[in-house]
Design an enzyme around this catalytic site. Structure first.
Site, PDB file in Angstrom:
ATOM      1  N   SER A 105       6.756  -0.357  10.090  1.00 18.72           N
ATOM      2  CA  SER A 105       5.385  -0.248   9.595  1.00 18.72           C
ATOM      3  C   SER A 105       5.154   1.158   9.050  1.00 18.72           C
ATOM      4  CB  SER A 105       4.401  -0.519  10.748  1.00 18.72           C
ATOM      5  OG  SER A 105       3.100  -0.089  10.381  1.00 18.72           O
ATOM      6  N   SER A 106       4.334   1.237   8.006  1.00 18.27           N
ATOM      7  CA  SER A 106       3.992   2.559   7.452  1.00 18.27           C
ATOM      8  C   SER A 106       3.270   3.404   8.489  1.00 18.27           C
ATOM      9  CB  SER A 106       3.086   2.410   6.225  1.00 18.27           C
ATOM     10  OG  SER A 106       3.663   1.528   5.301  1.00 18.27           O
TER      11      SER A 106
ATOM     12  N   HIS B 176       9.159  -3.406   3.436  1.00 16.79           N
ATOM     13  CA  HIS B 176       8.754  -3.616   2.034  1.00 16.79           C
ATOM     14  C   HIS B 176       9.980  -3.929   1.167  1.00 16.79           C
ATOM     15  CE1 HIS B 176       5.539  -0.594   3.345  1.00 16.79           C
ATOM     16  NE2 HIS B 176       4.827  -1.638   2.989  1.00 16.79           N
TER      17      HIS B 176
ATOM     18  N   MET C 116       0.845  -1.201   0.000  1.00 21.11           N
ATOM     19  CA  MET C 116       0.000   0.000   0.000  1.00 21.11           C
ATOM     20  C   MET C 116       0.879   1.248   0.000  1.00 21.11           C
ATOM     21  SD  MET C 116      -3.448  -0.824   2.059  1.00 21.11           S
ATOM     22  CE  MET C 116      -2.850  -0.497   3.692  1.00 21.11           C
ATOM     23  N   GLY C 117       2.164   1.093  -0.329  1.00 19.44           N
ATOM     24  CA  GLY C 117       3.040   2.259  -0.420  1.00 19.44           C
ATOM     25  C   GLY C 117       3.533   2.732   0.931  1.00 19.44           C
ATOM     26  N   ALA C 118       4.035   4.007   0.979  1.00 21.85           N
ATOM     27  CA  ALA C 118       4.749   4.523   2.151  1.00 21.85           C
ATOM     28  C   ALA C 118       5.843   3.512   2.510  1.00 21.85           C
ATOM     29  CB  ALA C 118       3.792   4.784   3.322  1.00 21.85           C
TER      30      ALA C 118
ATOM     31  N   ASP D 112       2.462  -9.388   8.778  1.00 20.62           N
ATOM     32  CA  ASP D 112       1.009  -9.575   8.702  1.00 20.62           C
ATOM     33  C   ASP D 112       0.756 -11.077   8.533  1.00 20.62           C
ATOM     34  OD1 ASP D 112       0.088  -6.626   8.468  1.00 20.62           O
ATOM     35  OD2 ASP D 112       1.736  -6.815   7.055  1.00 20.62           O
TER      36      ASP D 112
ATOM     37  N   GLY E  81       4.927 -10.260   3.748  1.00 19.24           N
ATOM     38  CA  GLY E  81       5.680 -10.252   4.995  1.00 19.24           C
ATOM     39  C   GLY E  81       4.989 -11.018   6.111  1.00 19.24           C
TER      40      GLY E  81
END
Ligand code: AMP
Length: 283
Positions: free
Chosen positions: A187-188, A39, A32-34, A152, A149
């Protein structure tokens, strides 16, 4: 080296097919980006395993509840694209909401055996949203492999299940949790933590480590998880759940650790939801 950016289902299909026609293997890393180092570790793992790597960025409205952070979820496409380029990712798939859910879209993917527990108990639309979007991404890209990952872990378990059940041709890989130096899982959402909360946040991981050590040494699960919840509450966390569940089907273990399992926790620290998990098994 360039980072090819595509925005439509047609274009993602075309680049994957062209690579596969050359005999190259292709990996997908949905996000979901950020983007952060968690990531980027997935991109590295994907590059080690496949000839070409595509990252997708899509903030999926269907997995956010009405009072959740869809509108404020961090969005930083240009920075993300630069990070992906630096990580030598080959392509970025950036569909918009209309591309993913055109007018009339009416299908849902559900995995009821896995979606009402842990994060699914307090976030009712969450896993249906994830199962639906991840199924779509996997079908759209039809890559050889996809990387997710263990941060989650419930999501990873559910995606492995749906990929098997729906005979999706993509091999699903899980990658270890990447942490900050003080143990906080990257985490974002960590950017939401205030200056006061940030030094408290690693206590979540430390508390899980304490539970892991105790139950692996034979302490009863129920007593240890209750103690951990009380100590997190005393530190200022609002505990959503802290549970040990089996690896095989995420069923709850409350007494003895008699099979390989995972310790899961979700908490709020102020307004920030923090989740974490650890593997546990008898020595
Ligand atoms: P998200 O952008 O939060 O949807 O995450 C995209 C992917 O990155 C998911 O497969 C996550 O499990 C994975 N991920 C997020 N944070 C971490 C982390 N700290 N370590 C490893 N993987 C992660």
């Amino acid at each position: 080296m360039t980072l090819t950016t595509v925005k439509t289902v047609q274009d993602i299909r075309a680049i994957v097919k062209a690579w596969q026609a050359e005999g190259l293997t292709v990996a997908l890393v949905p996000t979901m980006g950020a983007l952060h180092k968690g990531h980027l570790s997935l991109i590295t793992a994907a590059k080690e395993s496949c000839d070409r790597v595509i990252a997708s960025i899509f903030v999926n409205p269907k997995q956010f509840g009405p009072n959740e952070d869809l509108d404020t979820y961090p969005r930083q496409e240009a920075t993300d694209a630069a990070l992906l380029k630096k990580a030598k990712c080959d392509a970025l798939y950036l569909p918009n909401v209309t591309e993913m859910y055109p007018t009339g879209f009416a299908t849902q993917i559900q995995v009821p055996a896995l979606d009402g527990i842990l994060c699914g108990a307090s976030r009712p639309v969450f896993f249906t949203g994830i199962a639906t979007v991840v199924s779509k991404l996997l079908i759209q890209a039809s890559c050889d492999q996809a990387f997710f990952g263990e941060k989650d872990f419930q999501q990873l378990t559910l995606i492995k299940r749906l990929a098997t059940d729906l005979n999706l041709p993509t091999e699903i890989h899980g990658c270890p949790i990447i942490r900050e130096e003080d143990g906080l899982a990257a985490s974002s959402r960590n950017i939401y933590l205030t200056e006061k909360e940030r030094p408290i946040a690693p206590s979540l991981h430390q508390t899980l480590q304490t539970v892991k050590t105790a139950v692996e040494a034979g302490s009863p699960i129920g007593a240890e998880t209750a103690k951990a919840k009380a100590s997190l509450t005393a530190l200022g966390f609002d505990v959503d759940y802290l549970e040990i569940r089996t690896l095989i089907d995420l069923s709850l273990l409350t007494e003895n650790l008699d099979q390989p399992a995972r310790l899961f926790a979700a908490t709020y620290l102020g307004k920030t939801r923090l989740i974490d998990n650890l593997g546990v098994s008898l020595k």
